[in-house]
Design a protein around this motif. Structure first.
Motif, PDB file in Angstrom:
ATOM      1  N   TYR A   1       0.829  -1.200   0.000  1.00 15.35           N
ATOM      2  CA  TYR A   1       0.000   0.000   0.000  1.00 15.35           C
ATOM      3  C   TYR A   1       0.864   1.252   0.000  1.00 15.35           C
TER       4      TYR A   1
ATOM      5  N   VAL B   1      -8.120   2.414  -2.985  1.00 17.08           N
ATOM      6  CA  VAL B   1      -9.094   1.587  -2.272  1.00 17.08           C
ATOM      7  C   VAL B   1      -9.869   2.384  -1.234  1.00 17.08           C
ATOM      8  N   GLU B   2      -9.345   3.537  -0.864  1.00 18.50           N
ATOM      9  CA  GLU B   2     -10.062   4.373   0.098  1.00 18.50           C
ATOM     10  C   GLU B   2      -9.593   5.809  -0.031  1.00 18.50           C
ATOM     11  N   HIS B   3     -10.546   6.723   0.109  1.00 18.47           N
ATOM     12  CA  HIS B   3     -10.261   8.158   0.136  1.00 18.47           C
ATOM     13  C   HIS B   3     -11.053   8.720   1.298  1.00 18.47           C
ATOM     14  N   GLY B   4     -10.366   9.292   2.265  1.00 18.20           N
ATOM     15  CA  GLY B   4     -11.047   9.825   3.434  1.00 18.20           C
ATOM     16  C   GLY B   4     -10.471  11.150   3.858  1.00 18.20           C
TER      17      GLY B   4
ATOM     18  N   ASP C   1     -14.812   9.551  11.200  1.00 17.13           N
ATOM     19  CA  ASP C   1     -15.156   8.190  10.807  1.00 17.13           C
ATOM     20  C   ASP C   1     -16.650   7.977  10.966  1.00 17.13           C
TER      21      ASP C   1
ATOM     22  N   HIS D   1      -6.892  15.348   3.343  1.00 11.21           N
ATOM     23  CA  HIS D   1      -7.547  14.155   2.848  1.00 11.21           C
ATOM     24  C   HIS D   1      -6.453  13.162   2.504  1.00 11.21           C
TER      25      HIS D   1
ATOM     26  N   TYR E   1      -5.432   9.246   0.740  1.00  6.76           N
ATOM     27  CA  TYR E   1      -5.755   8.189  -0.213  1.00  6.76           C
ATOM     28  C   TYR E   1      -4.961   6.957   0.161  1.00  6.76           C
TER      29      TYR E   1
ATOM     30  N   GLU F   1      -3.626   0.719  -3.249  1.00  4.33           N
ATOM     31  CA  GLU F   1      -3.122  -0.646  -3.259  1.00  4.33           C
ATOM     32  C   GLU F   1      -2.205  -0.819  -4.459  1.00  4.33           C
TER      33      GLU F   1
END
Length: 180
Positions: free
Chosen positions: A26, A78-81, A156, A170, A172, A175
């Motif tokens: 990752y 695989v994720e953006h937060g 969350d 933010h 990211y 993977e």
């Protein structure tokens, strides 16, 4: 992991490519959130300043529409937060000063008057030497910082619009392809 570094390197795309080459499974990339209220406040403040320099949020690498495709070249997002962190590093407030006073000092017409009224920065308010760092085990005072962090907003599971407006950064999670 790269934390808010892309705007600071000369060739951010090349830097990102090198990071991806060394990532095994990752790559976590975090940049300033251009949609946060803090960036909006700072952009308004700059209108009243003379000769304001570019800042981290001016860099193209923080914009999702620019960064996203570059990250997709490296792997699969695989994720953006959104994430937040304590006030002092990213609200453009000098160490030891408060948001209101530091903001008003930036306005040329009233800045010097505000500076005289409010005095200088509070000495050592957020400065810790290696032996005084609050989270160092056994050092008195770590409870105060720990308590402050527990009161800090958590995004969350919250509404995405709330996180987007209040998250200072933010992140990211990318993977890497199996070949790495």
């Amino acid at each position: 992991l790269t934390y808010n570094a892309l705007p600071l390197v000369q060739d951010w795309r090349g830097y990102l490519g090198q990071l991806a080459e060394h990532a095994r499974r990752y790559l976590l990339v975090s940049v300033t959130n251009p949609s946060s209220y803090g960036v909006s406040i700072r952009k308004i403040q700059r209108r009243f300043e003379v000769g304001g320099a570019d800042e981290l949020f001016d860099h193209p690498s923080i914009r999702p529409e620019v960064l996203g495709p570059e990250l997709e070249r490296c792997g699969r997002i695989v994720e953006h937060g959104y994430l937040d962190c304590p006030w002092w590093p990213d609200l453009f407030v000098p160490t030891g000063e408060r948001l209101l006073g530091a903001s008003l000092k930036r306005i040329p017409a009233i800045g010097s008057s505000i500076a005289r009224l409010m005095g200088g920065p509070e000495k050592d308010r957020f400065t810790y030497g290696p032996s005084r760092f609050p989270l160092l085990e056994g050092v008195a005072g770590h409870e105060q910082l720990s308590g402050a962090l527990h009161r800090h907003p958590v995004f969350d599971g919250r509404a995405p619009l709330l996180a987007r407006a209040f998250g200072h950064h933010h992140a990211y999670l990318v993977e890497m392809p199996a070949a790495n």
